[in-house]
Design a protein around this motif. Structure first.
Motif, PDB file in Angstrom:
ATOM      1  N   ASN A 133       0.859  -1.186   0.000  1.00 59.30           N
ATOM      2  CA  ASN A 133       0.000   0.000   0.000  1.00 59.30           C
ATOM      3  C   ASN A 133       0.893   1.233   0.000  1.00 59.30           C
ATOM      4  O   ASN A 133       1.385   1.645   1.048  1.00 59.30           O
ATOM      5  N   PRO A 134       1.118   1.819  -1.177  1.00 60.06           N
ATOM      6  CA  PRO A 134       1.949   3.022  -1.237  1.00 60.06           C
ATOM      7  C   PRO A 134       1.426   4.107  -0.300  1.00 60.06           C
ATOM      8  O   PRO A 134       0.218   4.206  -0.073  1.00 60.06           O
ATOM      9  N   LEU A 135       2.337   4.885   0.248  1.00 58.46           N
ATOM     10  CA  LEU A 135       1.970   5.951   1.182  1.00 58.46           C
ATOM     11  C   LEU A 135       1.957   7.292   0.451  1.00 58.46           C
ATOM     12  O   LEU A 135       3.008   7.785   0.038  1.00 58.46           O
ATOM     13  N   HIS A 136       0.766   7.868   0.314  1.00 56.88           N
ATOM     14  CA  HIS A 136       0.616   9.164  -0.337  1.00 56.88           C
ATOM     15  C   HIS A 136       1.108  10.264   0.600  1.00 56.88           C
ATOM     16  O   HIS A 136       1.128  10.106   1.822  1.00 56.88           O
ATOM     17  N   LEU A 137       1.456  11.385   0.032  1.00 59.58           N
ATOM     18  CA  LEU A 137       1.960  12.530   0.793  1.00 59.58           C
ATOM     19  C   LEU A 137       1.043  12.896   1.954  1.00 59.58           C
ATOM     20  O   LEU A 137       1.511  13.172   3.059  1.00 59.58           O
ATOM     21  N   ASP A 138      -0.266  12.887   1.737  1.00 57.48           N
ATOM     22  CA  ASP A 138      -1.206  13.224   2.816  1.00 57.48           C
ATOM     23  C   ASP A 138      -1.086  12.237   3.983  1.00 57.48           C
ATOM     24  O   ASP A 138      -1.123  12.639   5.148  1.00 57.48           O
ATOM     25  N   ALA A 139      -0.956  10.965   3.668  1.00 60.91           N
ATOM     26  CA  ALA A 139      -0.814   9.943   4.714  1.00 60.91           C
ATOM     27  C   ALA A 139       0.511  10.114   5.460  1.00 60.91           C
ATOM     28  O   ALA A 139       0.570   9.975   6.687  1.00 60.91           O
ATOM     29  N   ILE A 140       1.559  10.447   4.731  1.00 62.92           N
ATOM     30  CA  ILE A 140       2.862  10.678   5.356  1.00 62.92           C
ATOM     31  C   ILE A 140       2.767  11.855   6.323  1.00 62.92           C
ATOM     32  O   ILE A 140       3.259  11.792   7.446  1.00 62.92           O
ATOM     33  N   ARG A 141       2.087  12.916   5.893  1.00 65.67           N
ATOM     34  CA  ARG A 141       1.948  14.099   6.748  1.00 65.67           C
ATOM     35  C   ARG A 141       1.074  13.849   7.969  1.00 65.67           C
ATOM     36  O   ARG A 141       1.190  14.560   8.965  1.00 65.67           O
ATOM     37  N   SER A 142       0.218  12.851   7.906  1.00 63.59           N
ATOM     38  CA  SER A 142      -0.570  12.510   9.096  1.00 63.59           C
ATOM     39  C   SER A 142       0.297  11.764  10.117  1.00 63.59           C
ATOM     40  O   SER A 142      -0.010  11.753  11.301  1.00 63.59           O
ATOM     41  N   ILE A 151       4.198  15.238  10.947  1.00 64.57           N
ATOM     42  CA  ILE A 151       3.697  16.596  10.740  1.00 64.57           C
ATOM     43  C   ILE A 151       4.756  17.445  10.036  1.00 64.57           C
ATOM     44  O   ILE A 151       5.941  17.336  10.319  1.00 64.57           O
ATOM     45  N   ASN A 152       4.314  18.302   9.125  1.00 64.31           N
ATOM     46  CA  ASN A 152       5.194  19.214   8.376  1.00 64.31           C
ATOM     47  C   ASN A 152       6.206  18.500   7.478  1.00 64.31           C
ATOM     48  O   ASN A 152       7.223  19.075   7.119  1.00 64.31           O
ATOM     49  N   PHE A 153       5.932  17.254   7.124  1.00 64.35           N
ATOM     50  CA  PHE A 153       6.832  16.521   6.225  1.00 64.35           C
ATOM     51  C   PHE A 153       6.938  17.224   4.887  1.00 64.35           C
ATOM     52  O   PHE A 153       5.929  17.633   4.305  1.00 64.35           O
ATOM     53  N   GLN A 154       8.146  17.393   4.410  1.00 67.29           N
ATOM     54  CA  GLN A 154       8.412  17.899   3.071  1.00 67.29           C
ATOM     55  C   GLN A 154       9.267  16.869   2.347  1.00 67.29           C
ATOM     56  O   GLN A 154      10.280  16.429   2.893  1.00 67.29           O
ATOM     57  N   PRO A 155       8.880  16.469   1.150  1.00 65.07           N
ATOM     58  CA  PRO A 155       9.700  15.512   0.412  1.00 65.07           C
ATOM     59  C   PRO A 155      11.127  16.041   0.264  1.00 65.07           C
ATOM     60  O   PRO A 155      11.324  17.237   0.048  1.00 65.07           O
ATOM     61  N   PRO A 156      12.102  15.164   0.405  1.00 64.19           N
ATOM     62  CA  PRO A 156      13.493  15.630   0.357  1.00 64.19           C
ATOM     63  C   PRO A 156      13.907  16.103  -1.032  1.00 64.19           C
ATOM     64  O   PRO A 156      13.502  15.518  -2.040  1.00 64.19           O
ATOM     65  N   GLN A 157      14.706  17.154  -1.056  1.00 63.66           N
ATOM     66  CA  GLN A 157      15.235  17.631  -2.328  1.00 63.66           C
ATOM     67  C   GLN A 157      16.358  16.697  -2.785  1.00 63.66           C
ATOM     68  O   GLN A 157      16.477  16.408  -3.965  1.00 63.66           O
ATOM     69  N   PHE A 158      17.165  16.231  -1.853  1.00 64.37           N
ATOM     70  CA  PHE A 158      18.260  15.310  -2.174  1.00 64.37           C
ATOM     71  C   PHE A 158      17.967  13.936  -1.562  1.00 64.37           C
ATOM     72  O   PHE A 158      17.716  12.982  -2.259  1.00 64.37           O
ATOM     73  N   PHE A 159      17.995  13.879  -0.251  1.00 63.55           N
ATOM     74  CA  PHE A 159      17.664  12.661   0.484  1.00 63.55           C
ATOM     75  C   PHE A 159      17.423  13.046   1.927  1.00 63.55           C
ATOM     76  O   PHE A 159      17.781  14.138   2.366  1.00 63.55           O
ATOM     77  N   MET A 160      16.790  12.152   2.666  1.00 61.03           N
ATOM     78  CA  MET A 160      16.649  12.373   4.101  1.00 61.03           C
ATOM     79  C   MET A 160      16.839  11.035   4.800  1.00 61.03           C
ATOM     80  O   MET A 160      16.430   9.996   4.300  1.00 61.03           O
TER      81      MET A 160
END
Length: 144
Positions: free
Chosen positions: A106-115, A118-127
């Motif tokens: 079940n892929p995790l969509h951005l909204d689910a990740i942010r739940s 909190i305040n998750f931003q996709p990494p520009q390089f890596f995290m």
């Protein structure tokens, strides 16, 4: 080197190439501090905006850009002009040689990740993803 998980952002076309097996080398301008066997979670950029796969790092190579091209052109899923444009002005680049690509159940969509984070931003390089992180725990649950 740390055997920690990392999350990287990739464009949809590269994500599809990785999953299909056409691309087994991810090109980076900067080298993440990870070691052989580290898990690399793949975030497919917008409009997909989803973590949908994971792979393992087979090895990491930081080399002059022409040597990266000579060694890995067939596994990059990128043209020489795109390669040159991406690395314009750089003397070296990093090749993340990957293996064991696995789609998440079940892929995790951005909204689910942010739940979860909190305040998750996709990494520009890596995290880096800590082992005790709720997001890491949730992603591991989606492994087949």
């Amino acid at each position: 080197m740390d055997k920690a998980d990392i999350l990287i952002s990739v464009q949809k076309r590269y994500f599809e190439s990785i999953v299909s097996g056409k691309k087994s080398v991810e090109l980076r301008r900067r080298a993440p501090k990870i070691s052989h066997g580290s898990r690399i979670w793949l975030y497919c950029k917008s409009p997909i905006a989803t973590v949908a796969a994971v792979c393992k790092l087979q090895r990491i190579e930081t080399l002059p850009i022409e040597e990266i091209w000579e060694r890995h052109w067939h596994s990059l899923a990128i043209s020489k002009p795109e390669f040159d444009e991406y690395l314009c002005g750089r003397e070296s680049a990093t090749a993340l040689v990957i293996q064991d690509v696995e789609l998440l159940r079940n892929p995790l969509h951005l909204d689910a990740i942010r739940s979860i984070k909190i305040n998750f931003q996709p990494p520009q390089f890596f995290m880096h993803l800590r082992d005790d992180c709720a997001l890491t725990d949730r992603l591991k649950l989606e492994l087949a």
